[in-house]
Design a protein around this motif. Sequence first.
Motif, PDB file in Angstrom:
ATOM      1  N   HIS A  67      -6.294  43.873-109.939  1.00 30.30           N
ATOM      2  CA  HIS A  67      -5.747  44.692-111.028  1.00 30.30           C
ATOM      3  C   HIS A  67      -6.241  44.161-112.365  1.00 30.30           C
ATOM      4  O   HIS A  67      -6.340  42.948-112.550  1.00 30.30           O
ATOM      5  CB  HIS A  67      -4.217  44.614-111.057  1.00 30.30           C
ATOM      6  CG  HIS A  67      -3.557  45.178-109.844  1.00 30.30           C
ATOM      7  ND1 HIS A  67      -3.415  46.530-109.632  1.00 30.30           N
ATOM      8  CD2 HIS A  67      -2.991  44.574-108.783  1.00 30.30           C
ATOM      9  CE1 HIS A  67      -2.785  46.728-108.485  1.00 30.30           C
ATOM     10  NE2 HIS A  67      -2.528  45.556-107.945  1.00 30.30           N
ATOM     11  N   ASP A  75       5.845  44.516-117.923  1.00 28.39           N
ATOM     12  CA  ASP A  75       7.033  45.267-118.307  1.00 28.39           C
ATOM     13  C   ASP A  75       8.225  44.614-117.592  1.00 28.39           C
ATOM     14  O   ASP A  75       8.448  44.859-116.415  1.00 28.39           O
ATOM     15  CB  ASP A  75       6.851  46.730-117.878  1.00 28.39           C
ATOM     16  CG  ASP A  75       8.048  47.592-118.248  1.00 28.39           C
ATOM     17  OD1 ASP A  75       9.080  47.020-118.650  1.00 28.39           O
ATOM     18  OD2 ASP A  75       7.935  48.818-118.136  1.00 28.39           O
ATOM     19  N   GLY A 109       5.241  47.394-103.272  1.00 26.49           N
ATOM     20  CA  GLY A 109       5.054  48.103-104.539  1.00 26.49           C
ATOM     21  C   GLY A 109       5.848  47.595-105.736  1.00 26.49           C
ATOM     22  O   GLY A 109       5.874  48.241-106.781  1.00 26.49           O
ATOM     23  N   GLY A 111       5.234  44.967-107.522  1.00 27.77           N
ATOM     24  CA  GLY A 111       4.403  44.336-108.557  1.00 27.77           C
ATOM     25  C   GLY A 111       3.913  42.932-108.238  1.00 27.77           C
ATOM     26  O   GLY A 111       3.470  42.206-109.133  1.00 27.77           O
ATOM     27  N   LYS A 112       3.945  42.543-106.962  1.00 29.24           N
ATOM     28  CA  LYS A 112       3.525  41.174-106.579  1.00 29.24           C
ATOM     29  C   LYS A 112       2.043  40.953-106.908  1.00 29.24           C
ATOM     30  O   LYS A 112       1.681  39.963-107.543  1.00 29.24           O
ATOM     31  CB  LYS A 112       3.765  40.937-105.080  1.00 29.24           C
ATOM     32  CG  LYS A 112       5.216  41.137-104.667  1.00 29.24           C
ATOM     33  CD  LYS A 112       5.412  40.926-103.187  1.00 29.24           C
ATOM     34  CE  LYS A 112       4.726  41.939-102.286  1.00 29.24           C
ATOM     35  NZ  LYS A 112       5.218  43.326-102.443  1.00 29.24           N
ATOM     36  N   SER A 113       1.184  41.883-106.445  1.00 29.81           N
ATOM     37  CA  SER A 113      -0.261  41.723-106.693  1.00 29.81           C
ATOM     38  C   SER A 113      -0.552  41.761-108.183  1.00 29.81           C
ATOM     39  O   SER A 113      -1.352  40.982-108.691  1.00 29.81           O
ATOM     40  CB  SER A 113      -1.060  42.860-106.067  1.00 29.81           C
ATOM     41  OG  SER A 113      -0.763  42.981-104.737  1.00 29.81           O
ATOM     42  N   TRP A 114       0.126  42.688-108.856  1.00 30.95           N
ATOM     43  CA  TRP A 114      -0.125  42.893-110.281  1.00 30.95           C
ATOM     44  C   TRP A 114       0.190  41.600-111.058  1.00 30.95           C
ATOM     45  O   TRP A 114      -0.604  41.160-111.894  1.00 30.95           O
ATOM     46  CB  TRP A 114       0.734  44.062-110.760  1.00 30.95           C
ATOM     47  CG  TRP A 114       0.274  44.685-112.025  1.00 30.95           C
ATOM     48  CD1 TRP A 114      -0.549  45.767-112.148  1.00 30.95           C
ATOM     49  CD2 TRP A 114       0.591  44.262-113.357  1.00 30.95           C
ATOM     50  NE1 TRP A 114      -0.758  46.034-113.480  1.00 30.95           N
ATOM     51  CE2 TRP A 114      -0.080  45.132-114.245  1.00 30.95           C
ATOM     52  CE3 TRP A 114       1.366  43.236-113.888  1.00 30.95           C
ATOM     53  CZ2 TRP A 114       0.017  45.018-115.620  1.00 30.95           C
ATOM     54  CZ3 TRP A 114       1.456  43.112-115.268  1.00 30.95           C
ATOM     55  CH2 TRP A 114       0.783  43.989-116.112  1.00 30.95           C
ATOM     56  N   LEU A 237       7.166  50.434-107.662  1.00 33.43           N
ATOM     57  CA  LEU A 237       6.737  50.942-108.975  1.00 33.43           C
ATOM     58  C   LEU A 237       5.749  52.090-108.806  1.00 33.43           C
ATOM     59  O   LEU A 237       5.518  52.848-109.733  1.00 33.43           O
ATOM     60  CB  LEU A 237       6.095  49.814-109.786  1.00 33.43           C
ATOM     61  CG  LEU A 237       7.054  48.688-110.180  1.00 33.43           C
ATOM     62  CD1 LEU A 237       6.289  47.524-110.764  1.00 33.43           C
ATOM     63  CD2 LEU A 237       8.073  49.205-111.184  1.00 33.43           C
ATOM     64  N   ARG A 238       5.152  52.210-107.630  1.00 37.43           N
ATOM     65  CA  ARG A 238       4.225  53.331-107.395  1.00 37.43           C
ATOM     66  C   ARG A 238       4.992  54.644-107.471  1.00 37.43           C
ATOM     67  O   ARG A 238       4.529  55.614-108.023  1.00 37.43           O
ATOM     68  CB  ARG A 238       3.541  53.192-106.034  1.00 37.43           C
ATOM     69  CG  ARG A 238       2.620  52.002-105.986  1.00 37.43           C
ATOM     70  CD  ARG A 238       1.765  51.968-104.746  1.00 37.43           C
ATOM     71  NE  ARG A 238       1.064  50.712-104.686  1.00 37.43           N
ATOM     72  CZ  ARG A 238       1.401  49.699-103.903  1.00 37.43           C
ATOM     73  NH1 ARG A 238       2.421  49.816-103.074  1.00 37.43           N
ATOM     74  NH2 ARG A 238       0.728  48.575-103.939  1.00 37.43           N
ATOM     75  N   LYS A 241       5.776  55.413-111.003  1.00 38.29           N
ATOM     76  CA  LYS A 241       4.563  55.884-111.678  1.00 38.29           C
ATOM     77  C   LYS A 241       4.335  57.357-111.373  1.00 38.29           C
ATOM     78  O   LYS A 241       4.053  58.157-112.252  1.00 38.29           O
ATOM     79  CB  LYS A 241       3.363  55.094-111.147  1.00 38.29           C
ATOM     80  CG  LYS A 241       2.784  54.133-112.136  1.00 38.29           C
ATOM     81  CD  LYS A 241       1.656  53.436-111.449  1.00 38.29           C
ATOM     82  CE  LYS A 241       0.579  52.998-112.363  1.00 38.29           C
ATOM     83  NZ  LYS A 241      -0.520  52.400-111.602  1.00 38.29           N
TER      84      LYS A 241
END
Length: 250
Positions: A67, A75, A109, A111-114, A237-238, A241
């Motif tokens: 990402h 956020d 989803g 936000g772990k990877s982000w 979060l997907r 979004k």
Amino acid sequence: MLIHPTLDLLTSLGLHGMAKGFRDLEAQPEASRLEHAEWLALLLEQEKTQRQQKRFESRARAARLRHAASVEDVDYRAVRGLDRALFLKLAAGDWIRSRHNLLITGPCGVGKSWLSCALGHKACREDFSVAYHRVPRLLAALALARGDGRYTRMLRAIARLDLLILDDWGPEPLDAEQRRDLLEIVEDRYEARSIIVTSQLPVDRWYELIGNPTIADAILDRLVHNAYRIDLKGESLRKTKQSTIAHPAA
Ligand SMILES: Nc1ncnc2c1ncn2[C@@H]1O[C@H](COP(=O)(O)OP(=O)(O)OP(=O)(O)O)[C@@H](O)[C@H]1O
């Protein structure tokens, strides 16, 4: 002043930041009021900034982060379970200098990877070498490398990184080779370099994910000991979004 010979000299010495700074200062009439020492200080500052930027760009390219995330864009209201004070502390990078680990867990989803990429990006800014890998792909690449003689070289390259991001570990249990690969990676880095691991499974289920009790003890002892933890919660979060796209704010 002999502008062109000076510029040529700076360029031929590889001092491109100073050369740019020199051209910029020459173009500013008020720069003529500066002392020589002030000129020199400004040019050196420009050289340093340009070198840092180049270094960051090459670190970020090599890291291959999934990402384009940055710690400034987090956020905190959207990501549940994220302690702002802890995250800002991690963003400063001292945990990497102290060779600690970070384990980020939570459902799909959240936000772990982000977040891991945001920390990886910041680590590149701090001039650490970083690499991002999704665990299933890294293990598959190591299995291939074992067959064609690149295995040792690959492990050595991984061991040299200041920060290794292992994203998306689980839920598939590891087979015998994968367990050994993971132990090699973790063992090489223990108290020497940092790892971020992200997983949908909570840390207390990693033991069964590894499978073999002896190897699980060896891996988890090295990985979990000295690790910071972030346990995220909530909805993907997907979904948020998508609903924002479907119902954009008026
Ligand atoms: N802190 C954040 N600020 C802004 N956007 C975010 C943040 N965290 C995640 N997102 C957005 O939410 C999406 C899902 O995040 P991400 O892929 O990191 O989830 P994940 O927990 O790793 O999911 P999975 O378990 O499925 O791999 C991303 O595409 C990203 O755009």
